[in-house]
Design a protein around this motif. Sequence first.
Motif, PDB file in Angstrom:
ATOM      1  N   LEU A  77       1.446   5.596  -1.818  1.00 40.26           N
ATOM      2  CA  LEU A  77       1.865   6.693  -0.767  1.00 40.26           C
ATOM      3  C   LEU A  77       3.125   7.358  -1.136  1.00 40.26           C
ATOM      4  N   PHE A  88       0.752  -1.056   0.125  1.00 41.70           N
ATOM      5  CA  PHE A  88      -0.087  -0.010   0.206  1.00 41.70           C
ATOM      6  C   PHE A  88       0.774   1.401   0.241  1.00 41.70           C
ATOM      7  N   GLY A  89       1.708   1.409   0.900  1.00 45.57           N
ATOM      8  CA  GLY A  89       2.841   2.300   1.166  1.00 45.57           C
ATOM      9  C   GLY A  89       3.619   2.671  -0.958  1.00 45.57           C
ATOM     10  N   HIS A  90       4.039   1.161  -0.870  1.00 48.02           N
ATOM     11  CA  HIS A  90       4.123   1.983  -2.572  1.00 48.02           C
ATOM     12  C   HIS A  90       3.514   2.567  -3.537  1.00 48.02           C
TER      13      HIS A  90
END
Lengths: 115, 115
Positions: B104, B99-101
């Motif tokens: 974000l 998700f972060g990759h």
Amino acid sequence: MLPVHETQTCSVAACAEIVGSKWTVLLVHDLSEGPRRFTELEHSCVGISPRTLAERLRWLESEDIVVRRSYAESPPRVEYELTDKGAALLPLVAEMRRFGHEWLGCGPHEVNPPA
Amino acid sequence: MLPVHETQTCSVAACAEIVGSKWTVLLVHDLSEGPRRFTELEHSCVGISPRTLAERLRWLESEDIVVRRSYAESPPRVEYELTDKGAALLPLVAEMRRFGHEWLGCGPHEVNPPA
DNA sequence: CAGTATCCTCAAAGATACTG
DNA sequence: CAGTATCTTTGAGGATACTG
């Protein structure tokens, strides 16, 4: 919440900021079933204060995780809904649920218990 | 950390407690590649104070997420390792990374950023 | 090396009361 | 209904110095 420069040290840490604050994940899960109004969220997050709920929602909105839709009716109506980014958090929430269920000894249906 | 009765309201919230505190997820990820010593963790978690690291590790140990192995050598050696429960957190960490990759804007290879 | 011992800051979060 | 305005608490986490 972490200062911005901290959140950017890595994707995991950045995600931890979203997932870590007390109510965000509960709110995201709540919104996964469709748009919800302020008071509905207030009731499903038992114990949250309006101040905290408003702040969390504002923050989620600023992070583009939820959209706020305001309808100029009487009585006024506001609905919150997940964005695509917010919906992309759902697998994560599911994974948290799985882990919690499997290793933390609490069942998977506590959030929205069947009426 | 939430009071106990709060952590049990639901599996997601309980998991949020683990995943939410500042360094835990980073530590779990660090330990995913094998046992690590105190100082190694101290260096990979840039900015953490020994006080916080010790506290986090003690807490993770109490949660049965890591094991502490102490070897009575000279110089003294202590190693921390993931338990099965700790290892069960890795899919969650992976999901956070994903998700972060994806959302974000920070890559999954922060250690070796593209030049 | 692997931590403790102290002290301190700061912001998340709650309680309560009020309003457009 | 959907919030805001204040005030307060509390505890996570940091800084620094020291030790078995």
